[in-house]
Design a protein around this motif. Structure first.
Motif, PDB file in Angstrom:
ATOM      1  N   GLY A   1       0.837  -1.189   0.000  1.00 47.64           N
ATOM      2  CA  GLY A   1       0.000   0.000   0.000  1.00 47.64           C
ATOM      3  C   GLY A   1       0.867   1.232   0.000  1.00 47.64           C
ATOM      4  N   ASP A   2       0.299   2.336  -0.472  1.00 44.35           N
ATOM      5  CA  ASP A   2       1.020   3.594  -0.508  1.00 44.35           C
ATOM      6  C   ASP A   2       1.024   4.214   0.880  1.00 44.35           C
ATOM      7  N   ASN A   3       1.671   5.351   1.042  1.00 40.33           N
ATOM      8  CA  ASN A   3       1.647   6.055   2.313  1.00 40.33           C
ATOM      9  C   ASN A   3       0.203   6.403   2.681  1.00 40.33           C
ATOM     10  N   GLY A   4      -0.164   6.159   3.945  1.00 43.26           N
ATOM     11  CA  GLY A   4      -1.523   6.442   4.382  1.00 43.26           C
ATOM     12  C   GLY A   4      -2.516   5.344   4.079  1.00 43.26           C
TER      13      GLY A   4
ATOM     14  N   ASN B   1       6.821  -1.906  -2.418  1.00 42.94           N
ATOM     15  CA  ASN B   1       7.527  -2.292  -3.642  1.00 42.94           C
ATOM     16  C   ASN B   1       6.995  -3.635  -4.151  1.00 42.94           C
ATOM     17  N   PRO B   2       6.169  -3.633  -5.200  1.00 45.75           N
ATOM     18  CA  PRO B   2       5.594  -4.885  -5.687  1.00 45.75           C
ATOM     19  C   PRO B   2       6.628  -5.854  -6.243  1.00 45.75           C
TER      20      PRO B   2
ATOM     21  N   ALA C   1      -7.999  -3.365  -1.027  1.00 44.55           N
ATOM     22  CA  ALA C   1      -8.136  -3.167  -2.466  1.00 44.55           C
ATOM     23  C   ALA C   1      -7.978  -4.480  -3.219  1.00 44.55           C
ATOM     24  N   GLY C   2      -7.622  -5.555  -2.495  1.00 43.05           N
ATOM     25  CA  GLY C   2      -7.478  -6.855  -3.135  1.00 43.05           C
ATOM     26  C   GLY C   2      -6.729  -7.815  -2.242  1.00 43.05           C
TER      27      GLY C   2
ATOM     28  N   ASP D   1       2.878  -7.982 -13.260  1.00 42.81           N
ATOM     29  CA  ASP D   1       2.379  -6.800 -13.971  1.00 42.81           C
ATOM     30  C   ASP D   1       1.056  -6.315 -13.385  1.00 42.81           C
ATOM     31  N   GLU D   2       0.161  -7.260 -13.091  1.00 43.78           N
ATOM     32  CA  GLU D   2      -1.141  -6.870 -12.547  1.00 43.78           C
ATOM     33  C   GLU D   2      -0.986  -6.348 -11.115  1.00 43.78           C
ATOM     34  N   LEU D   3      -0.113  -6.980 -10.334  1.00 51.72           N
ATOM     35  CA  LEU D   3       0.130  -6.510  -8.970  1.00 51.72           C
ATOM     36  C   LEU D   3       0.692  -5.091  -8.996  1.00 51.72           C
ATOM     37  N   THR D   4       1.621  -4.841  -9.908  1.00 44.14           N
ATOM     38  CA  THR D   4       2.214  -3.507 -10.043  1.00 44.14           C
ATOM     39  C   THR D   4       1.166  -2.501 -10.488  1.00 44.14           C
ATOM     40  N   ARG D   5       0.313  -2.905 -11.425  1.00 44.68           N
ATOM     41  CA  ARG D   5      -0.728  -1.993 -11.920  1.00 44.68           C
ATOM     42  C   ARG D   5      -1.695  -1.607 -10.809  1.00 44.68           C
ATOM     43  N   GLN D   6      -2.099  -2.595 -10.016  1.00 43.75           N
ATOM     44  CA  GLN D   6      -3.020  -2.305  -8.925  1.00 43.75           C
ATOM     45  C   GLN D   6      -2.349  -1.475  -7.849  1.00 43.75           C
ATOM     46  N   MET D   7      -1.111  -1.782  -7.567  1.00 48.35           N
ATOM     47  CA  MET D   7      -0.373  -1.024  -6.567  1.00 48.35           C
ATOM     48  C   MET D   7      -0.206   0.432  -7.009  1.00 48.35           C
ATOM     49  N   ALA D   8      -0.023   0.642  -8.300  1.00 47.50           N
ATOM     50  CA  ALA D   8       0.200   1.983  -8.825  1.00 47.50           C
ATOM     51  C   ALA D   8      -1.081   2.781  -8.996  1.00 47.50           C
ATOM     52  N   GLY D   9      -2.218   2.163  -8.801  1.00 47.97           N
ATOM     53  CA  GLY D   9      -3.463   2.897  -8.909  1.00 47.97           C
ATOM     54  C   GLY D   9      -4.359   2.421 -10.024  1.00 47.97           C
ATOM     55  N   GLY D  10      -3.807   1.624 -10.968  1.00 44.85           N
ATOM     56  CA  GLY D  10      -4.629   1.006 -12.000  1.00 44.85           C
ATOM     57  C   GLY D  10      -5.476   1.979 -12.777  1.00 44.85           C
TER      58      GLY D  10
END
Length: 286
Positions: A52-55, A219-220, A239-240, A250-259
């Motif tokens: 998850g991102d900050n917060g 970091n995914p 979120a999942g 790729d999908e994990l990175t996409r979701q982590m980045a906001g998709g």
């Protein structure tokens, strides 16, 4: 430090066993929702990654598992028993060790002293009671070597070690003191690529020793290298939740980045096409 961790493999009796379970857990600070409806499982011999991102609520989740804060709703189980931990000592007594990002080490003290910090063995009695320094030195060296950490001089100040090496000492310490669940708070956040790789090797070594590892990270790529389960947090909610065979990097990175949010933002940030002026330069006549 040696390159390859050498630890005992996970036994069939412990592999796959759920040691920690959070089911629909929520935490509020007044009117502020820190976590809501978060579920997580940590199994023996596996790594559960919380991304998850900050917060996003990662720190609050750590504090609940570590016994610093109690959850307000939902269920928290340790080895199948429902619990409400009141303090960190209760978590430690149940085999949950948390390694925070700042590591809580004393930089000028030797490695062996930090290894036993707060749990120093003694010998003798009465006025002759003193710390068993020889035992601490030898045990520290042996336990680090058992985890694959070949540190020749355990008398050197721990502050002289690299960030990755200090993380590895903290992991070995948790294993020695009987941890069943190891919670790691962003262990690679301040490290370069090489040192991050060193830490991930010892995360895998702890997993192979039969511990349930909860790895908190943003970091995914690091998560996907060692993770068996992935929990994605966003603004305090889930979120999942995926197993490794159910999601690609790729999908994990996409979701982590906001998709989808990033896709919408990319449309908003696209340059507007420049107007075409046909028929030469425009002149103004009065």
């Amino acid at each position: 430090m040696s390159e390859a961790p050498a630890v005992t493999e996970t036994s069939p009796a412990t592999a796959g066993k759920a040691l920690v379970e959070l089911d629909d857990v929520s935490k509020y600070y007044g009117n502020i929702r820190a976590l809501e409806g978060v579920s997580l499982e940590a199994h023996a011999g596996e790594v559960t990654c919380v991304l998850g991102d900050n917060g996003a609520g990662k720190s609050t989740l750590i504090k609940i598992i570590a016994g610093l804060h109690q959850h307000d709703a939902g269920t928290f189980r340790i080895e199948g028993e429902e619990v409400r931990l009141g303090k960190p000592r209760e978590a430690l007594d149940r085999g949950i060790a948390t390694v925070y990002q700042d590591l809580a080490v004393v930089p000028l003290m030797p490695v062996w002293r930090n290894f036993f910090l707060g749990s120093e063995p003694t010998k003798g009695a009465g006025p002759f009671k003193r710390m068993d320094v020889a035992f601490m030195r030898e045990t520290t060296r042996a336990e680090l070597l058992r985890m694959g950490i070949d540190l020749r001089d355990v008398d050197q100040p721990i502050g002289t070690l690299s960030g990755g090496e200090r993380q590895c000492v903290a992991i070995a310490r948790a294993v020695y003191f009987g941890a069943k669940v190891l919670v790691l708070d962003e262990p690679t956040a301040a490290l370069g690529v090489k040192q991050s790789g060193v830490v991930l090797k010892y995360v895998a070594a702890a997993r192979d020793a039969g511990l349930a590892v909860v790895l908190i990270t943003h970091n995914p790529h690091h998560a996907y290298l060692v993770g068996d389960r992935f929990v994605l947090l966003k603004r305090g909610t889930m979120a999942g939740s995926y197993t490794k065979d159910a999601i690609t990097l790729d999908e994990l990175t996409r979701q982590m980045a906001g998709g989808s949010e990033l896709e919408e933002l990319s449309h908003e940030l696209e340059r507007a096409p420049k107007p075409l002026h046909l028929g030469g330069e425009r002149t103004d006549e009065s």
